[in-house]
Enzyme design. Structure first.
Site, PDB file in Angstrom:
ATOM      1  N   GLY A 156       7.463  -1.448  -3.319  1.00 31.44           N
ATOM      2  CA  GLY A 156       7.457  -0.950  -2.363  1.00 31.44           C
ATOM      3  C   GLY A 156       6.185   0.049  -2.323  1.00 31.44           C
ATOM      4  N   HIS A 157       6.064   0.607  -1.023  1.00 30.53           N
ATOM      5  CA  HIS A 157       4.835   1.688  -1.114  1.00 30.53           C
ATOM      6  C   HIS A 157       5.023   3.004  -1.721  1.00 30.53           C
ATOM      7  CE1 HIS A 157       7.807   2.816   2.016  1.00 30.53           C
ATOM      8  NE2 HIS A 157       7.527   3.872   1.869  1.00 30.53           N
ATOM      9  N   ASN A 158       4.218   3.378  -2.346  1.00 30.12           N
ATOM     10  CA  ASN A 158       4.234   4.601  -3.310  1.00 30.12           C
ATOM     11  C   ASN A 158       4.598   4.438  -4.769  1.00 30.12           C
ATOM     12  OD1 ASN A 158       3.343   5.895  -0.874  1.00 30.12           O
ATOM     13  ND2 ASN A 158       5.237   6.759  -0.388  1.00 30.12           N
ATOM     14  N   ASN A 205       0.763  -1.162  -0.035  1.00 30.33           N
ATOM     15  CA  ASN A 205      -0.018   0.002   0.141  1.00 30.33           C
ATOM     16  C   ASN A 205       0.792   1.301  -0.074  1.00 30.33           C
ATOM     17  OD1 ASN A 205      -2.729  -1.078   0.047  1.00 30.33           O
ATOM     18  ND2 ASN A 205      -2.296  -1.516   2.411  1.00 30.33           N
ATOM     19  N   SER A 228       8.559   4.590  -3.400  1.00 24.84           N
ATOM     20  CA  SER A 228       8.510   5.853  -4.105  1.00 24.84           C
ATOM     21  C   SER A 228       9.450   5.854  -5.365  1.00 24.84           C
ATOM     22  CB  SER A 228       8.995   6.899  -3.055  1.00 24.84           C
ATOM     23  OG  SER A 228       7.969   7.051  -1.972  1.00 24.84           O
TER      24      SER A 228
END
Lengths: 357, 357, 357
Positions: free
Chosen positions: C257-259, C236, C277
């Protein structure tokens, strides 16, 4: 519960002292209490034995067992082999219930051998066959027409895809996946990646395209005495099956791609990844996080150090290391030279000054 | 739903403007709508704030909040710490139902603390203990005699092996595996891999053999405040337990081998793999895809860059990088020299011509 | 069961011989029996065809099909594209039962489109929406308010977190995880790791601290025609969603990974790991075990070789390799020089002797 005599006999090892002492478990030398056998198979454990209250121990050959206050001792000529024997005897297992759990969903067309256990909330699909005495843990999925041999031990949440064929004494740790579809795609016209493989670096004029899926019509064939680690994944083959040979062991999070054949008695250590259509011989050991590109072969008895990325064929018996993987001695020589590189550069500067100025 | 005042007070931060403004969620600066707080904790987000319709924001210190048309602002002296506070308040969670779901299979001998929730189709085995207020998600498996402390949050499909002992406030993401058996085998006679380790490269005369299994009699011990990522795996110890210390966090697909001890407050980033019998200190940070060979130690406060393969002991406080991992400054120096290598070779050719011809 | 004519028409390919011959499956050239079509799309398969009993085959262009004793043949101008077409037609699937299995736990507020199947022991949470004709396999979990488009195919034990939004024709292999929480923590004061990033190697005076959790308020957004491999994990986002674009394919054990945003039509091969990110363009191909550090971008059409660790931004169209990843030609040049290093060092010794003695 075993006596020292029983354990020693099972190991084919020599024992001394009170051979009727009862043992229920094993412990580290300093932690062993009554009823436990201390595992102290090298002189480095002597201090631990002295400090603790062990009454029985497995010791290195020639140890003066009485000096540690022990009542009984077993002597281990090959310590890790002894460890295998002792731990196999004393393994308490997971305590999975026997029989077919009422919450399991077993298709009426599935065939379960004598003494098979199926855990709570496990699904056995149509046409699946499970061999005698196998234990299928909780939350497992056994796919349609899959075959598992006798004496299997599946932990929780293992999944086996349709039409997989697995031998006897199969073991799978939690979350192991057999029979996901292979990762195989193609673009309608030649792609940049294809050009790069041909030219070793040039994408050429390939345009951006979407990927068409190559489906997996094959399944997975696994020999006898194979063990799969937690969350490891073995993909279906495209036309024929992906194959894992007898006696091979795959660690946690290992990945084996479609069509790949792994030989007998191989060890694939943690997080190793094998691409598709690789041919791996027998008795191959790949260290943790090793990687193997597609469509190559790795000969019998090859050993690769941890983190080795194997980008081309490896002849039988070779020991390799590095990224890309090269012969161990080449790797060592290259690495030593690399470490000296900064000093080397200073030497060259001095030489240049001396020669050219 | 919180007011700006409540959020600022909880963060111990300064707020200005309409402190009674109601906030239900957070958003990126350009996306924030009424009822959302824009997360804009650095000047680079000013354009996004200008472009969007945010009414409230968390801003960098000294920002001119009124110039962005905001009704209220909170100021963040340490942006990511503020992020921790705001996201903890506004987390909507997964919406798992409370209580024991009727489809769960809970053994009558299991002990559930006050206010424990057990999700649909979850299995809690005999003798397991779950602490007060813990939420066990759907499709989980809690093994025999396993202990989980208070206030745990387990997502779906987490599995915990028999006899695991886990502290308070444990979090586990989907598919995390605690307590698979360790990957530990031995050949009856000395193997090629053993010879290679001794000689650093030579297999000697070892013959091909099959592997005997060393069973895992130990389990896994996990401290308080530990979090495990999706599909990560922690193996049982051989004789004693594998240990994860208080406050340590493991990312997705991380692997921790048998007998390894991870200290307190460590971060093991995505796909990192730790072999067996490694001793890791406190406050260690291992970047993504790091790897650690077996039977070494890593001292307190060590930091390893992404992809580092750690092949030997690392003293406390060291920052390392590379394959094999070396001190960061050594790595940088070696790498710079490597990049200059092709030019260097040309220099040497010129020198050889000048000197020898 | 298809005729040769039907298969050829579906492929848009030329066929010769008995076009009414019935085909139920595919096989390798040497293994093909009556009712199977041999996949022999290159001259190297000629021997297999000769050795076996194939009656029908897909052949390379210009092959003399009658000389192999075949009754019918289809000619493949682009072999792997033909493979895609043939395997799609002949895929027997997993044999999951149709309809909503009585053991499934479907929340009354969930909305299932026309013709949706939900496998045994699958949980569909409150507010989830599943598009028409989608097949949700056994033991899956579809989280609260998650949306899955039409014609999805989920294998067993797939989990989808709350509020995930997924397009049409989604495929997920066993154990794929969408929507675990992101791995994001912060210390109250500046940490050693933060100092290392700023100074490229120096921890400074940072003291040991515990980690505060940054919660994931975002979810995961996935486009149309995406496929996820076995046990892969997508986290998420923190504030906004993590995004996977249309047509992208993720292999087994891949981590996102997230973002992070992955563009359209990307291939992320086995065990690749993308940190948080990261911004990845369209038509990017990352080879197996590639790694990408956080907060960088990778331009459209980038291709990275297996094992490449990407530690900085990569402009569009570049082909890279190595650790750290550099342009393929730079990598090749550096590697060649490295292999010559030991000889180089001997040259320098000779030069030093000649010049300084």
């Amino acid at each position: 519960m075993f006596t020292i005599r029983q354990i020693a006999e099972s190991l084919g090892a020599e024992a001394q002292g009170d051979l009727d002492l009862q043992i229920a478990g094993a412990a580290e030398p300093q932690d062993a209490e009554a009823g436990q056998i201390a595992m102290a198979m090298a002189p480095k454990y002597a201090d631990g034995l002295q400090a603790g209250n062990a009454q029985a121990a497995v010791l290195w050959e020639g140890a003066d067992w009485q000096s540690y206050g022990l009542k009984a001792a077993i002597f281990a000529p090959r310590p890790r082999m002894t460890m295998a024997g002792v731990t196999a005897m004393l393994d308490r297992g997971q305590g999975f219930p026997s029989g077919i759990h009422p919450s399991a969903v077993v298709d009426p067309s599935a065939e379960l051998g004598e003494g098979v256990s199926v855990g709570p909330l496990t699904v056995v699909a149509a046409g699946a066959k499970i061999g005698a005495r196998s234990v299928i843990g909780p939350h497992c999925y056994i796919g349609a027409d899959a075959v598992i041999g006798a004496d299997a031990q599946l932990r929780e949440m293992v999944s086996i895809g349709a039409r997989a064929a697995i031998g006897d004494r199969f073991r799978a740790q939690p979350g192991a996946r057999v029979g996901g579809d292979g990762f195989s795609y193609v673009t309608p016209e030649v792609s940049g990646a294809e050009n790069v493989r041909k030219t070793l670096g040039d994408q050429g004029e390939a345009k951006a395209q979407s990927w068409a899926r190559i489906h997996s019509l094959g399944a997975v064939t696994i020999g006898d005495d194979v063990e799969l680690g937690s969350n490891c994944t073995i993909d279906n083959g495209t036309i024929r099956d992906t194959v894992i040979g007898n006696g091979s062991k795959l660690d946690n999070l290992v990945h084996v791609g479609h069509n790949t054949r792994v030989g007998n008695d191989c060890l694939l250590c943690g997080q190793t990844g094998i691409s598709g259509s690789v041919d791996i011989g027998n008795n191959v050991v790949l260290g943790g996080q090793a990687g193997v590109v597609d469509n190559i072969f790795i000969g019998d008895g090859v050993i690769a150090g941890g983190g080795t990325k194997i980008l081309s064929n490896v002849p039988a018996g070779r020991v390799i290391m590095g990224y890309p993987g090269v012969k161990m001695e080449t790797h060592t020589e290259m690495y030593k030279a690399q470490r000296r590189l900064p000093r080397l550069m200073r030497d060259i500067e001095l030489l240049k000054k001396a020669v050219f100025k």
